[in-house]
Design an enzyme around this catalytic site. Structure first.
Site, PDB file in Angstrom:
ATOM      1  N   SER A  65      -3.558   0.980  -3.190  1.00 52.65           N
ATOM      2  CA  SER A  65      -3.334   0.771  -1.794  1.00 52.65           C
ATOM      3  C   SER A  65      -2.010   1.343  -1.043  1.00 52.65           C
ATOM      4  O   SER A  65      -2.177   1.396   0.055  1.00 52.65           O
ATOM      5  CB  SER A  65      -3.059  -0.989  -1.514  1.00 52.65           C
ATOM      6  OG  SER A  65      -4.163  -1.378  -1.369  1.00 52.65           O
ATOM      7  N   LYS A  68      -3.217   3.579   1.404  1.00 49.47           N
ATOM      8  CA  LYS A  68      -3.467   3.408   2.780  1.00 49.47           C
ATOM      9  C   LYS A  68      -2.592   4.132   4.030  1.00 49.47           C
ATOM     10  O   LYS A  68      -2.885   4.279   5.056  1.00 49.47           O
ATOM     11  CB  LYS A  68      -3.476   1.701   2.811  1.00 49.47           C
ATOM     12  CG  LYS A  68      -4.518   1.208   2.084  1.00 49.47           C
ATOM     13  CD  LYS A  68      -4.427  -0.437   2.367  1.00 49.47           C
ATOM     14  CE  LYS A  68      -5.680  -1.074   1.811  1.00 49.47           C
ATOM     15  NZ  LYS A  68      -5.869  -0.897   0.458  1.00 49.47           N
ATOM     16  N   TYR A 193     -12.915   5.849   0.690  1.00 48.69           N
ATOM     17  CA  TYR A 193     -11.836   4.866   0.192  1.00 48.69           C
ATOM     18  C   TYR A 193     -11.773   4.809  -1.139  1.00 48.69           C
ATOM     19  O   TYR A 193     -10.529   4.906  -1.526  1.00 48.69           O
ATOM     20  CB  TYR A 193     -12.285   3.416   1.166  1.00 48.69           C
ATOM     21  CG  TYR A 193     -11.503   2.355   0.583  1.00 48.69           C
ATOM     22  CD1 TYR A 193     -10.274   2.405   1.426  1.00 48.69           C
ATOM     23  CD2 TYR A 193     -11.765   1.620  -0.474  1.00 48.69           C
ATOM     24  CE1 TYR A 193      -9.375   1.189   0.902  1.00 48.69           C
ATOM     25  CE2 TYR A 193     -10.937   0.609  -0.870  1.00 48.69           C
ATOM     26  CZ  TYR A 193      -9.836   0.540  -0.156  1.00 48.69           C
ATOM     27  OH  TYR A 193      -8.892  -0.864  -0.665  1.00 48.69           O
ATOM     28  N   TYR A 245       1.818  -6.890   2.448  1.00 48.64           N
ATOM     29  CA  TYR A 245       0.816  -7.761   2.627  1.00 48.64           C
ATOM     30  C   TYR A 245       1.497  -9.254   2.970  1.00 48.64           C
ATOM     31  O   TYR A 245       2.585  -9.174   3.716  1.00 48.64           O
ATOM     32  CB  TYR A 245      -0.004  -8.353   1.502  1.00 48.64           C
ATOM     33  CG  TYR A 245      -0.777  -7.019   0.836  1.00 48.64           C
ATOM     34  CD1 TYR A 245      -1.349  -6.102   1.640  1.00 48.64           C
ATOM     35  CD2 TYR A 245      -0.434  -6.684  -0.548  1.00 48.64           C
ATOM     36  CE1 TYR A 245      -1.997  -4.744   0.869  1.00 48.64           C
ATOM     37  CE2 TYR A 245      -0.879  -5.352  -1.072  1.00 48.64           C
ATOM     38  CZ  TYR A 245      -1.712  -4.507  -0.379  1.00 48.64           C
ATOM     39  OH  TYR A 245      -2.273  -3.229  -0.809  1.00 48.64           O
ATOM     40  N   VAL A 263      -2.181  -1.903  -6.303  1.00 55.72           N
ATOM     41  CA  VAL A 263      -2.088  -2.930  -7.426  1.00 55.72           C
ATOM     42  C   VAL A 263      -2.107  -2.251  -8.845  1.00 55.72           C
ATOM     43  O   VAL A 263      -1.852  -2.995  -9.787  1.00 55.72           O
ATOM     44  CB  VAL A 263      -3.569  -3.454  -7.386  1.00 55.72           C
ATOM     45  CG1 VAL A 263      -3.663  -4.584  -6.237  1.00 55.72           C
ATOM     46  CG2 VAL A 263      -4.555  -2.681  -7.164  1.00 55.72           C
TER      47      VAL A 263
HETATM   48  N1  GLN Z   1      -8.434  -0.529  -5.270  1.00 52.63           N
HETATM   49  C1  GLN Z   1      -7.840  -1.754  -4.678  1.00 52.63           C
HETATM   50  C2  GLN Z   1      -8.954  -2.390  -3.731  1.00 52.63           C
HETATM   51  O1  GLN Z   1      -9.517  -1.770  -2.996  1.00 52.63           O
HETATM   52  C3  GLN Z   1      -6.733  -1.547  -4.155  1.00 52.63           C
HETATM   53  C4  GLN Z   1      -5.988  -2.838  -3.716  1.00 52.63           C
HETATM   54  C5  GLN Z   1      -4.596  -2.661  -3.698  1.00 52.63           C
HETATM   55  O2  GLN Z   1      -3.874  -1.817  -4.277  1.00 52.63           O
HETATM   56  N2  GLN Z   1      -3.764  -3.882  -3.415  1.00 52.63           N
HETATM   57  O3  GLN Z   1      -9.160  -3.606  -3.805  1.00 52.63           O
END
Ligand code: GLN
Length: 317
Positions: A65, A68, A193, A245, A263
């Site tokens: 993430s 993003k 994505y 988050y 993550v």
């Molecule tokens: N690849 C994970 C997902 O798309 C990434 C989520 C994250 O890093 N919080 O759910």
């Protein structure tokens, strides 16, 4: 105030390693399953391109993430703020990053913000290019410029696994298709994505992203303005309110500068006008944030006095 040195970072890494026991390594990312949960590494780059580091900085991991903020940067550069935020909101969601219920209960025309999965899929859908390969290559090229790392690439095994196990993300995407929140081809948007999530990096690479933001989109080495500063300001504001988050409030208070987690256990930090910070600590809590990495970030901010809200006070002292 402490002075930033490798020894200072070494001490903090040793102090913070035990916090990795409070989290768990995500087992379903290939390669990550074998990672020692006690790993912890940090890299900090200042505005003179001076690099400080400590701990497990040779560990390779995928952006997850943390990507993003890269997707948002691409979409803002392609379309500008007005148009991007017609497709995605800018309010904190205050829930888990892959929450489904918020898509329906809030505003069905757009997901909450670009830092949660639904928002990031909607943002990826916008990135320009004639097909997924061209769109991904544009992202990779930009990221190579920012990190000065031409060997940066996607981890194929992680990508395949993201794709295979991506049903939660697929459900978010198809819901958005059903409400018209995403007009682009859904499978292509998801594919992009997944690819961007699977770009493999080290703490140095992500610290470079952080310092590029800290420098307002100006490349430290070439002096070239790669992204207009007002777009960087937008991304950093959203990192501050939503990058961690449902722990974003805690990080705004305890760290006080823009940060974004993934993550894989990574955290990108950007201290405007001062530093880029890259952290890896693979053990994460239930909110998706590195436990030891988060602790380390808080101590770095406190001991180097990096909270952006103290800037005025420091100038007066
Ligand atoms: N690849 C994970 C997902 O798309 C990434 C989520 C994250 O890093 N919080 O759910």
């Amino acid at each position: 105030m402490k002075k930033l040195t490798n020894e200072f970072l070494d001490e903090l890494v040793t102090e913070c390693k035990p916090y990795s026991r409070e989290g768990e390594v995500v087992k379903d990312i290939p390669g990550q399953d074998a990672v020692d949960q006690n790993k912890l590494g940090v890299c900090i780059i200042d505005m003179n391109d001076q690099v400080y580091s400590a701990g497990d900085t040779d560990l390779r991991f995928t952006l997850q993430s943390a990507s993003k903020i890269v997707s948002l940067m691409m979409a803002l550069d392609d379309f500008g703020k007005e148009e991007v935020f017609q497709n995605v909101g800018m309010e904190p969601m205050g829930d888990f990053y892959n929450s489904i219920s918020h898509l329906e209960s809030h505003d069905v025309s757009k997901p909450f913000n670009p830092m949660v999965n639904a928002g990031a899929i909607a943002v990826a859908a916008m990135i320009k290019g004639k097909d997924t390969d061209e769109r991904f290559n544009r992202v990779l090229k930009r990221l190579r410029q920012i990190t000065h790392n031409n060997s940066l690439k996607m981890n194929q095994e992680v990508y395949e696994s993201e794709k295979r196990k991506g049903d939660r993300n697929r459900s978010l995407a198809y819901f958005m298709k059903s409400t018209g929140a995403i007009a682009h081809d859904i499978e292509e948007s998801l594919d992009l994505y997944f690819r961007i999530n699977s770009i493999e990096v080290t703490t140095t690479d992500i610290a470079k992203i952080g310092v590029f933001f800290a420098n307002g989109g100006l490349c430290l080495r070439t002096g070239k303005q790669l992204i207009p500063m007002h777009h960087i300001n937008t991304i950093e504001a959203i990192m501050m309110t939503s990058g961690m988050y449902n722990e974003a409030g805690k990080y705004a208070v305890e760290v006080g500068f823009p940060v974004k987690s993934g993550v894989s256990g990574c955290i990108v930090g950007s201290v405007p006008g001062r530093y880029g910070i890259g952290i890896i600590g693979p053990a994460i809590n239930e909110k998706g944030n590195s436990t030891a990495g988060g602790e380390l970030l808080q101590r770095i901010s406190r001991q180097l006095e990096l909270n952006i809200f103290s800037v005025i006070r420091q100038q007066k002292d």
